[in-house]
Scaffold this motif. Structure first.
Motif, PDB file in Angstrom:
ATOM      1  N   GLY A 115      10.999  -2.826 -19.750  1.00  0.00           N
ATOM      2  CA  GLY A 115      11.919  -2.099 -18.880  1.00  0.00           C
ATOM      3  C   GLY A 115      11.877  -2.703 -17.494  1.00  0.00           C
ATOM      4  N   PHE A 116      12.850  -2.318 -16.693  1.00  0.00           N
ATOM      5  CA  PHE A 116      12.984  -2.891 -15.355  1.00  0.00           C
ATOM      6  C   PHE A 116      13.557  -1.816 -14.455  1.00  0.00           C
ATOM      7  CE2 PHE A 116      14.615  -5.576 -12.007  1.00  0.00           C
ATOM      8  CZ  PHE A 116      13.786  -6.688 -12.015  1.00  0.00           C
ATOM      9  N   ILE A 117      12.944  -1.603 -13.301  1.00  0.00           N
ATOM     10  CA  ILE A 117      13.407  -0.573 -12.370  1.00  0.00           C
ATOM     11  C   ILE A 117      13.462  -1.163 -10.961  1.00  0.00           C
ATOM     12  CG2 ILE A 117      11.103   0.396 -11.965  1.00  0.00           C
ATOM     13  CD1 ILE A 117      12.491   3.173 -12.054  1.00  0.00           C
ATOM     14  N   SER A 118      14.493  -0.777 -10.215  1.00  0.00           N
ATOM     15  CA  SER A 118      14.679  -1.296  -8.859  1.00  0.00           C
ATOM     16  C   SER A 118      14.047  -0.375  -7.830  1.00  0.00           C
ATOM     17  CB  SER A 118      16.173  -1.427  -8.543  1.00  0.00           C
ATOM     18  OG  SER A 118      16.774  -2.333  -9.428  1.00  0.00           O
ATOM     19  N   LYS A 119      13.428  -0.984  -6.809  1.00  0.00           N
ATOM     20  CA  LYS A 119      12.878  -0.240  -5.677  1.00  0.00           C
ATOM     21  C   LYS A 119      13.904  -0.279  -4.544  1.00  0.00           C
ATOM     22  CE  LYS A 119       8.979  -2.742  -5.447  1.00  0.00           C
ATOM     23  NZ  LYS A 119       7.668  -3.200  -5.034  1.00  0.00           N
ATOM     24  N   PRO A 120      14.051   0.753  -3.744  1.00  0.00           N
ATOM     25  CA  PRO A 120      13.350   2.023  -3.920  1.00  0.00           C
ATOM     26  C   PRO A 120      13.932   2.775  -5.105  1.00  0.00           C
ATOM     27  CG  PRO A 120      14.920   2.194  -2.128  1.00  0.00           C
ATOM     28  CD  PRO A 120      14.953   0.772  -2.607  1.00  0.00           C
TER      29      PRO A 120
ATOM     30  N   ASP B 203       0.801  -1.217   0.000  1.00  0.00           N
ATOM     31  CA  ASP B 203       0.000   0.000   0.000  1.00  0.00           C
ATOM     32  C   ASP B 203       0.837   1.272   0.000  1.00  0.00           C
ATOM     33  OD1 ASP B 203      -2.411  -1.367  -0.087  1.00  0.00           O
ATOM     34  OD2 ASP B 203      -2.674  -1.350   2.088  1.00  0.00           O
ATOM     35  N   ASN B 204       1.917   1.295   0.793  1.00  0.00           N
ATOM     36  CA  ASN B 204       2.717   2.526   0.862  1.00  0.00           C
ATOM     37  C   ASN B 204       3.364   2.860  -0.480  1.00  0.00           C
ATOM     38  OD1 ASN B 204       4.448   0.335   1.128  1.00  0.00           O
ATOM     39  ND2 ASN B 204       5.828   1.346   2.538  1.00  0.00           N
ATOM     40  N   ILE B 205       3.802   1.852  -1.210  1.00  0.00           N
ATOM     41  CA  ILE B 205       4.390   2.079  -2.537  1.00  0.00           C
ATOM     42  C   ILE B 205       3.293   2.491  -3.516  1.00  0.00           C
ATOM     43  CG2 ILE B 205       5.578   0.995  -4.487  1.00  0.00           C
ATOM     44  CD1 ILE B 205       7.051  -0.727  -2.362  1.00  0.00           C
TER      45      ILE B 205
ATOM     46  N   LEU C 249       3.129   5.881  -5.712  1.00  0.00           N
ATOM     47  CA  LEU C 249       2.972   5.830  -7.165  1.00  0.00           C
ATOM     48  C   LEU C 249       1.732   6.598  -7.611  1.00  0.00           C
ATOM     49  CD1 LEU C 249       3.965   2.124  -7.842  1.00  0.00           C
ATOM     50  CD2 LEU C 249       5.216   4.158  -8.596  1.00  0.00           C
ATOM     51  N   ASP C 250       0.648   6.460  -6.859  1.00  0.00           N
ATOM     52  CA  ASP C 250      -0.586   7.186  -7.163  1.00  0.00           C
ATOM     53  C   ASP C 250      -0.324   8.688  -7.175  1.00  0.00           C
ATOM     54  OD1 ASP C 250      -3.608   7.406  -7.376  1.00  0.00           O
ATOM     55  OD2 ASP C 250      -3.237   8.507  -5.517  1.00  0.00           O
ATOM     56  N   TYR C 251       0.393   9.171  -6.172  1.00  0.00           N
ATOM     57  CA  TYR C 251       0.712  10.594  -6.075  1.00  0.00           C
ATOM     58  C   TYR C 251       1.547  11.040  -7.275  1.00  0.00           C
ATOM     59  CZ  TYR C 251       2.796  14.944  -4.493  1.00  0.00           C
ATOM     60  OH  TYR C 251       3.223  16.235  -4.414  1.00  0.00           O
ATOM     61  N   LEU C 252       2.601  10.295  -7.569  1.00  0.00           N
ATOM     62  CA  LEU C 252       3.492  10.661  -8.674  1.00  0.00           C
ATOM     63  C   LEU C 252       2.761  10.624 -10.016  1.00  0.00           C
ATOM     64  CD1 LEU C 252       6.358  11.246  -9.854  1.00  0.00           C
ATOM     65  CD2 LEU C 252       6.545   8.773 -10.128  1.00  0.00           C
ATOM     66  N   LEU C 253       2.036   9.546 -10.267  1.00  0.00           N
ATOM     67  CA  LEU C 253       1.368   9.394 -11.564  1.00  0.00           C
ATOM     68  C   LEU C 253       0.291  10.448 -11.765  1.00  0.00           C
ATOM     69  CD1 LEU C 253       1.132   5.497 -11.654  1.00  0.00           C
ATOM     70  CD2 LEU C 253       2.752   6.953 -12.888  1.00  0.00           C
ATOM     71  N   THR C 254      -0.458  10.747 -10.712  1.00  0.00           N
ATOM     72  CA  THR C 254      -1.484  11.790 -10.794  1.00  0.00           C
ATOM     73  C   THR C 254      -0.840  13.142 -11.067  1.00  0.00           C
ATOM     74  OG1 THR C 254      -2.937  10.561  -9.312  1.00  0.00           O
ATOM     75  CG2 THR C 254      -3.374  12.918  -9.557  1.00  0.00           C
ATOM     76  N   ARG C 255       0.232  13.422 -10.363  1.00  0.00           N
ATOM     77  CA  ARG C 255       0.951  14.689 -10.532  1.00  0.00           C
ATOM     78  C   ARG C 255       1.511  14.835 -11.957  1.00  0.00           C
ATOM     79  NH1 ARG C 255       6.164  15.924  -7.177  1.00  0.00           N
ATOM     80  NH2 ARG C 255       6.763  17.798  -8.251  1.00  0.00           N
ATOM     81  N   GLU C 256       1.910  13.712 -12.535  1.00  0.00           N
ATOM     82  CA  GLU C 256       2.452  13.729 -13.901  1.00  0.00           C
ATOM     83  C   GLU C 256       1.358  13.749 -14.964  1.00  0.00           C
ATOM     84  OE1 GLU C 256       5.824  13.826 -14.974  1.00  0.00           O
ATOM     85  OE2 GLU C 256       6.035  14.433 -12.883  1.00  0.00           O
ATOM     86  N   GLY C 257       0.096  13.630 -14.534  1.00  0.00           N
ATOM     87  CA  GLY C 257      -1.012  13.724 -15.479  1.00  0.00           C
ATOM     88  C   GLY C 257      -1.465  12.417 -16.086  1.00  0.00           C
ATOM     89  N   TYR C 258      -1.080  11.294 -15.501  1.00  0.00           N
ATOM     90  CA  TYR C 258      -1.486   9.994 -16.025  1.00  0.00           C
ATOM     91  C   TYR C 258      -2.788   9.537 -15.361  1.00  0.00           C
ATOM     92  CZ  TYR C 258       3.404   9.786 -17.555  1.00  0.00           C
ATOM     93  OH  TYR C 258       4.621  10.059 -18.125  1.00  0.00           O
ATOM     94  N   ALA C 259      -3.607   8.816 -16.110  1.00  0.00           N
ATOM     95  CA  ALA C 259      -4.766   8.128 -15.543  1.00  0.00           C
ATOM     96  C   ALA C 259      -4.268   6.772 -15.057  1.00  0.00           C
ATOM     97  CB  ALA C 259      -5.842   7.952 -16.611  1.00  0.00           C
ATOM     98  N   GLN C 260      -4.826   6.283 -13.964  1.00  0.00           N
ATOM     99  CA  GLN C 260      -4.306   5.031 -13.426  1.00  0.00           C
ATOM    100  C   GLN C 260      -5.369   4.209 -12.726  1.00  0.00           C
ATOM    101  OE1 GLN C 260      -1.539   6.084 -10.320  1.00  0.00           O
ATOM    102  NE2 GLN C 260      -2.862   7.777  -9.812  1.00  0.00           N
ATOM    103  N   THR C 261      -5.067   2.924 -12.668  1.00  0.00           N
ATOM    104  CA  THR C 261      -5.866   1.953 -11.945  1.00  0.00           C
ATOM    105  C   THR C 261      -4.880   1.060 -11.219  1.00  0.00           C
ATOM    106  OG1 THR C 261      -7.469   1.958 -13.746  1.00  0.00           O
ATOM    107  CG2 THR C 261      -7.630   0.154 -12.187  1.00  0.00           C
ATOM    108  N   ARG C 262      -5.287   0.506 -10.088  1.00  0.00           N
ATOM    109  CA  ARG C 262      -4.391  -0.357  -9.319  1.00  0.00           C
ATOM    110  C   ARG C 262      -5.021  -1.718  -9.065  1.00  0.00           C
ATOM    111  NH1 ARG C 262      -3.273  -0.364  -2.907  1.00  0.00           N
ATOM    112  NH2 ARG C 262      -1.779  -2.070  -2.894  1.00  0.00           N
ATOM    113  N   LEU C 263      -4.189  -2.738  -9.176  1.00  0.00           N
ATOM    114  CA  LEU C 263      -4.510  -4.075  -8.699  1.00  0.00           C
ATOM    115  C   LEU C 263      -3.525  -4.367  -7.574  1.00  0.00           C
ATOM    116  CD1 LEU C 263      -4.862  -6.127 -12.019  1.00  0.00           C
ATOM    117  CD2 LEU C 263      -6.685  -5.136 -10.634  1.00  0.00           C
ATOM    118  N   ALA C 264      -3.985  -5.020  -6.504  1.00  0.00           N
ATOM    119  CA  ALA C 264      -3.111  -5.303  -5.362  1.00  0.00           C
ATOM    120  C   ALA C 264      -2.647  -6.751  -5.318  1.00  0.00           C
ATOM    121  CB  ALA C 264      -3.820  -4.938  -4.061  1.00  0.00           C
ATOM    122  N   THR C 265      -3.037  -7.530  -6.316  1.00  0.00           N
ATOM    123  CA  THR C 265      -2.649  -8.939  -6.362  1.00  0.00           C
ATOM    124  C   THR C 265      -2.465  -9.366  -7.812  1.00  0.00           C
ATOM    125  OG1 THR C 265      -3.318 -11.186  -5.778  1.00  0.00           O
ATOM    126  CG2 THR C 265      -5.076  -9.649  -6.289  1.00  0.00           C
TER     127      THR C 265
END
Length: 142
Positions: A106-111, A17-19, A23-39
């Motif tokens: 593509g592939f990105i490492s967290k954090p 949830d914290n990630i 991501l929700d904050y960043l994507l919204t700020r960048e102007g993207y529409a988004q949906t989330r699945l948690a599993t």
């Protein structure tokens, strides 16, 4: 530019949830529409039905791994062209090679640094699908 005429749709598949909130904050700020699945359960069907512009896919998910989801999407002709950016806390070179071998674009490492993620999202949404394992571009626009 075509991607700026409408909001690019990003499907986030992330169980933490914290990630997901970050991501929700960043994507919204960048102007993207988004949906989330948690599993990972049912993710392939959602990806192929919704056909988002990009899937931001965590590797370690409950029920079905991101690797399995990526491989299943690539095996389906009706949705094998959807861009996938995988992300994991286990960002070793082996994990990266495995993700790309499964068909990730593509592939990105967290954090991840926000600038790195932002740049990768823009790159992937601005260009044709690129085979990251060979660097060869997909179909060119006419």
């Amino acid at each position: 530019m075509e991607d700026q005429a409408r909001k690019a749709e990003i499907l986030v598949i992330e169980d933490e949830d914290n990630i997901a909130i970050a991501l929700d904050y960043l994507l919204t700020r960048e102007g993207y529409a988004q949906t989330r699945l948690a599993t990972g359960a049912g993710a392939v069907e959602v990806i192929c039905k919704r056909r988002p512009d990009l899937v931001l896919l965590d590797v370690m998910l409950p029920e079905v791994s991101g690797y399995e989801i990526c491989q299943s999407v690539r095996a389906r002709p009706d949705c094998d062209d959807i861009r996938i950016l995988m992300m994991t806390a286990r960002g070793s070179a082996v994990e990266r090679r495995k993700g790309l071998a499964m068909g990730a674009d593509g592939f990105i490492s967290k954090p991840f640094e926000l600038k790195v993620l932002r740049d990768e999202l823009r790159r992937m949404l601005a260009t044709d699908r690129v085979d990251m394992t060979t660097g060869a571009e997909g179909a060119q626009d006419a």
